[in-house]
Scaffold this active site. Structure first.
Site, PDB file in Angstrom:
ATOM      1  N   ASP A 565     -97.108 -40.883 -30.310  1.00  0.00           N
ATOM      2  CA  ASP A 565     -98.182 -41.659 -29.705  1.00  0.00           C
ATOM      3  C   ASP A 565     -98.798 -40.824 -28.577  1.00  0.00           C
ATOM      4  OD1 ASP A 565     -99.775 -43.837 -29.130  1.00  0.00           O
ATOM      5  OD2 ASP A 565     -98.204 -45.018 -28.182  1.00  0.00           O
ATOM      6  N   GLU A 568    -103.564 -37.681 -27.806  1.00  0.00           N
ATOM      7  CA  GLU A 568    -104.992 -37.264 -27.728  1.00  0.00           C
ATOM      8  C   GLU A 568    -105.177 -36.017 -26.895  1.00  0.00           C
ATOM      9  OE1 GLU A 568    -103.832 -40.363 -27.090  1.00  0.00           O
ATOM     10  OE2 GLU A 568    -104.334 -41.218 -29.032  1.00  0.00           O
ATOM     11  N   ASP A 645    -104.705 -49.606 -30.406  1.00  0.00           N
ATOM     12  CA  ASP A 645    -104.440 -50.864 -29.703  1.00  0.00           C
ATOM     13  C   ASP A 645    -105.540 -51.894 -29.930  1.00  0.00           C
ATOM     14  OD1 ASP A 645    -102.256 -49.467 -28.912  1.00  0.00           O
ATOM     15  OD2 ASP A 645    -102.971 -49.074 -26.880  1.00  0.00           O
TER      16      ASP A 645
END
Ligand code: NAG
Length: 996
Positions: A565, A568, A645
């Site tokens: 996760d 980015e 999300d």
């Protein structure tokens, strides 16, 4: 808070501490808002290039200042090279831009433009560190894995009169590239008709290398470097081109962060026109419709370009061109019976403006209406200009060519396409065990339970919280009893704290990302102060590998897999919640150059680590499973993605469908949205409908934010629990079809969920449809309910064909829109005539326990009376399929002979030991039922059918026997159907059933 502590178990104390810790951590993420992300106007290079476009388009005398130096052209072995000159306006100067146009065997063409002045050398930064001066040209190292064999057949001719160079190429020499010399541009034709035009509007722009000219009035900042490459032409002052806004050339600020830009302006931009094409798809990941909107304002249009700049966008917006977590700069254009596409290989921040123009009808060609041309303006901050061109003509030709380059979806383990149960967070190992037991108690299947960040000891990855997870191995062993798995989160930020060996090694071995001053970059993330692994460094990847070994990451075992996760990367206190663009990675590249491919490099390192983990053990080694949030073209080779999300509301449920479809047509079909919605508490109806939709996401996971109420399916109460369980059972029963669809994706790049345009590229009415889809090649057409209180669903049927309700065989006839009843317990799901669908109908606790279960074949007869379907099967976990250990059958029903046959379509004969062993294992796996829907009336009164099965000696040694057939008469609108009971044929063998 201190009251009664004595009476509380240790576990609850731990929980309390956990809860308090979490509350304090939520704050940074919660500050992320729309305003934290740039609009085009706030992004210097985007603004400059939009202004350039406005000047070019509004001025009828505008001429693109780029021209090809004819004398420089060389054509050798399928590759054309030359130099494009950019004339600097109002001077005699020009900038040399090396051009390469490559023609590949596959029919793909590739246009690359670099800049001579930037091809060599480095620039000095402050404090003596160096950055590469080059335009970044290594995105292909990460994204491209094949498809670049140069075409020997491509042939060129020059036409001096029109000032063009032509190259004929591609399968059957049907493609042609017409390279215009002045102004420079390329037209791509198929069968003599222009499909794609480069620089048709003159928006090609390569911001060239220039000296920074100190303005006398500006005060020189402390420590600012002096540029002193004496041989550089000083052009800054005289470059009075349209893009003359210099304010963001050398420095740019946003939201309190300043980006130093040591290389100055360096954007690349190109306009691409698709004449005659009304729709474009792709450039994932965004919210909004599959068919992309125009972006230059006006009603129903966006006013900002689609942006690709991988970011952790908190509570992201609906129907927006704003960037999200991942980037796939691949676009397809669609018109009646033709699909073409382009792939912009660039890892820097990218914006894409989309506009459409209507050319009015030629007055002489009466009756022929106007044609729409769709135009895309691609703008990237840095890097070389590198564009691939695919000329179709079918959607799969384009997607296949793109995935030929960037790789096919990994064939996942079977558990990975079953149901995943996640929540932030299962709070203790006992909690995990309890959820596991409750699924069983309530007879609800699941395969994987997930742990978010709270399992760690203080957000230190590769550790377990000793209070809450004292016995991870015991927990994993319990899961393994029913072949279940655990997925644990591992993020790229490393807690910057002493006494944490992972951090200490990362720093002492110098494997972390650097800041612009050449020191180790420190930012803020879940653990507080953090450092970031630099996966561009081969040594860092090697080191990462070691961390996943079972003896290093204690508490893990073979059934533990990984969730990457925040890759980015998400940095809570960084510009736009990510890393500063002037950070420096291995090789001297700025973060600016590689930002969008950064997330992929972490997943790549994790993939290699998981492979190594098992190889080191020298056991039966299995296919890694990794879920990633950030991705780029090529990430599909390594695992699954999810849409990040989302929120527990109805519009988000509806929006998840086009988002997942968009991933599917972008070469990355292993995609899903959080079932139930991440933020907020779904109503029970919403949760139920979401499970019914999620049962059709290729990646099917329930997930929830830490502040939400528990919502495991068994908590839903009546009647919801039973309806959710039904949806899960439907997924499990169709796993053979899903797995076969994944196999197809893994060898051809084909989407798993297929939108209407893909299935019916001649049907213009369906080009904008993105709320219904087909599953694989099975003709299964689903349109999940995504609105509250909805009781029925209108489904669009594009073709003249029979469709049957999946559950009660109600018959519909296309083309047209049909209404299907859809009360809460129903998923609108139809079967198109002409297919054979494999299922496994025995309810089990997990997919692993279905390994030797018998099959049901559903034959769906349509207008032709014939039907066909594939089944791919292997051990569902290892790489043995690469050695031929698989079963691949085609089932074929032919009406002319009223017979069903099973044919081997394995590409290689199973001769090796692994292959033989596998077939032996599967020897006893049988077909237990054949259901024929739309059965011919002639079968009425037939009581049995003839089965002939190969005994291993080929057709000649077939044994025949008769097995019973049950006939079911038509009933109201329902089709007649027949059931062959227990034909007992081997699923992996050759056989024939004669309905006579
Ligand atoms: C990961 O990257 C390495 C080095 O570039 C490459 O050799 C390997 O094939 C990649 N792995 C996958 C799964 O693409």
């Amino acid at each position: 808070m201190m009251l009664g502590l004595n009476g509380l178990s240790r576990r609850w104390v731990g929980l309390l501490a956990l809860y308090i810790a979490i509350l304090s951590l939520l704050t940074p993420a919660a500050t992320v808002k729309h305003d934290n992300f740039k609009t085009c106007d706030q992004s210097g290079f985007c603004k400059r290039n939009r202004a350039y476009a406005d000047t070019a388009i509004s001025n009828s005398k505008w001429e693109s200042p780029y021209s090809l130096d004819q004398a420089s052209l060389k054509f050798d072995n399928g590759i054309l090279t030359g130099v494009v000159n950019k004339k600097i306006i109002n001077t005699d100067e020009s900038v040399r831009l090396p051009l390469t146009v490559a023609f590949y065997e596959s029919g793909t063409a590739r246009v690359t433009i670099d800049e001579e002045k930037r091809q060599k050398g480095q620039i000095e930064l402050r404090h003596g560190s160096k950055a590469s001066k080059q335009r970044y040209n290594e995105a292909e190292k990460w994204a491209i894995v094949g498809g670049t064999t140069v075409s020997k057949g491509a042939a060129t001719s020059q036409d001096t009169e029109t000032g063009t160079t032509k190259v004929v190429y591609g399968p059957g020499s049907k493609f042609e590239a017409v390279i215009r010399h002045a102004p420079f541009g390329v037209d791509f034709k198929r069968d003599g008709e222009t499909q794609i035009k480069f620089n048709d509007r003159g928006l090609l722009n390569v911001e060239h290398w220039r000296q920074k000219v100190e303005k006398p009035k500006e005060e020189k900042r402390e420590g600012e470097e002096e540029k002193k490459e004496g041989d550089e032409a000083v052009v800054a002052e005289s470059d009075k081109s349209a893009a003359e806004d210099e304010s963001t050339w050398w420095e740019e600020s946003f939201g309190g962060n300043t980006d130093s830009k040591p290389r100055g302006p360096e954007a690349v931009a190109l306009d691409v026109s698709f004449p005659g094409y009304q729709h474009v798809y792709g450039v994932a990941e965004h919210t909004g419709p599959l068919s992309l909107k125009e972006t230059r304002g006006g009603e129903g249009k966006h006013s900002d370009p689609y942006r690709l700049h991988n970011s952790d966008v908190f509570e992201y917006e609906m129907d927006s061109p704003m960037t999200l977590y991942g980037s796939i700069p691949f676009m397809q254009a669609q018109k009646k019976d033709s699909t073409v596409g382009v792939f912009w290989l660039n890892a820097a921040e990218t914006w894409i403006d989309i506009t459409k123009t209507s050319t009015s009808a030629n007055p002489l060609s009466l009756g022929i209406g106007s044609a729409t041309t769709t135009q895309a303006h691609w703008i990237s901050e840095a890097g070389v200009l590198d564009m691939f061109v695919f000329l179709g003509p079918k959607p799969q030709d384009v997607i296949g060519a793109y995935t030929d380059l960037t790789g096919y979806t990994q064939l996942p383990q079977q558990f990975a396409i079953a149901y995943h149960q996640c929540r932030w967070n299962y709070v203790t190992d006992e909690d995990v065990r309890d959820v596991d037991r409750k699924f069983d108690k309530h007879n609800i299947p699941y395969d994987v339970i997930w742990l978010d960040i709270e399992y760690t000891d203080g957000k230190k990855y590769f550790t377990w919280d000793p209070m809450t997870f004292p016995d991870p191995l015991g927990m994993n062993e319990q899961l393994d009893e029913h072949e279940r798995k655990l997925v644990a989160i591992i993020d790229p930020h490393i807690k910057n704290e002493g006494n944490y060996p992972v951090n200490e090694e990362l720093k002492s071995k110098d494997l972390a990302v650097h800041n612009k001053d050449s020191n180790i970059y420190e930012g803020w993330c879940w653990p507080g102060s953090s450092t970031w692994i630099d996966c561009f460094n081969p040594k860092a990847r090697d080191w990462w590998k070691g961390l996943f070994r079972y003896d290093k990451f204690k508490g893990t075992m073979k059934n533990v897999w990984i969730w990457n996760d925040m890759n980015e990367p998400s940095v809570f206190n960084g510009p736009e919640t990510t890393m500063p663009k002037d950070n420096i990675h291995h090789g001297g590249w700025e973060h600016r150059d590689i930002h969008n491919v950064n997330g992929l490099t972490l997943v790549n390192a994790t993939y290699d680590a998981l492979l190594a983990r098992d190889k080191d053990e020298d056991k039966h080694h299995v296919r890694p499973f990794i879920l990633t949030r950030s991705f780029y073209s090529g990430s599909q080779r390594m695992g699954a993605m999810w849409t990040g999300d989302n929120q527990a509301d109805w519009p988000r449920l509806a929006e998840s469908i086009p988002m997942v479809l968009s991933m599917g047509i972008s070469g990355f079909p292993f995609a899903g949205a959080d079932v139930g919605g991440f933020f907020g508490n779904p109503s029970k109806e919403l949760l139920t409908r979401w499970y019914q939709t999620g049962a059709f996401y290729p990646f099917f996971r329930g997930h929830a934010h830490i502040d939400t109420r528990r919502r495991e399916p068994y908590l839903a109460g009546d009647p919801y629990k039973a309806i959710i369980a039904q949806a899960l059972r439907l997924r499990y029963s169709l796993l053979p079809a899903w797995y076969t669809a994944f196999h197809e994706a893994s060898v051809s790049g084909a989407p798993i969920l297929r939108p209407n345009y893909y299935m019916h590229p001649g049907d213009e009415k369906g080009f904008g449809i993105d709320d219904q889809f087909y599953l694989g090649s099975y003709g299964l057409l689903a349109k999940p309910v995504t609105q509250e209180g909805q009781q029925g669903q209108d489904i669009y049927l594009a073709d003249k064909e029979k469709y049957y309700d999946y559950f009660d065989y109600w018959t519909y006839e296309g083309p047209g829109t049909v209404s299907v009843a859809a009360p809460l317990e129903t998923i609108p799901l139809l079967m198109q005539g002409g297919h054979i669908i494999p299922r496994r109908d025995r309810p089990r606790r997990s997919s692993g326990l279905m390994r030797y279960d018998p099959f049901t074949l559903v034959i769906v007869l349509g207008n032709s009376g014939d039907a066909e379907g594939m089944l791919y099967l292997d051990d569902g976990e290892s790489f043995d399929f690469q050695d031929g250990a698989f079963i691949h059958r085609r089932f074929l029903y032919t009406s002319a002979t009223s017979s069903l046959v099973s044919e081997d379509v394995a590409s290689t004969k199973a001769s090796g030991k692994k292959a033989q062993d596998y077939l032996k294992q599967m020897e006893s796996v049988r077909v237990e039922k054949i259901i024929v829907i739309g059965a011919p009336a002639a079968w009425k009164g037939m009581s049995d059918v003839e089965v002939s099965e190969e005994l291993g000696g080929g057709e000649s040694a077939a044994a025949t026997r008769r097995v019973p057939l049950d006939w079911h008469e038509k009933d109201e609108g329902r089709a007649a159907w027949a059931v062959v009971r227990d034909p007992g044929v081997r699923v992996g063998g050759g056989w024939k059933i004669a309905f006579a």
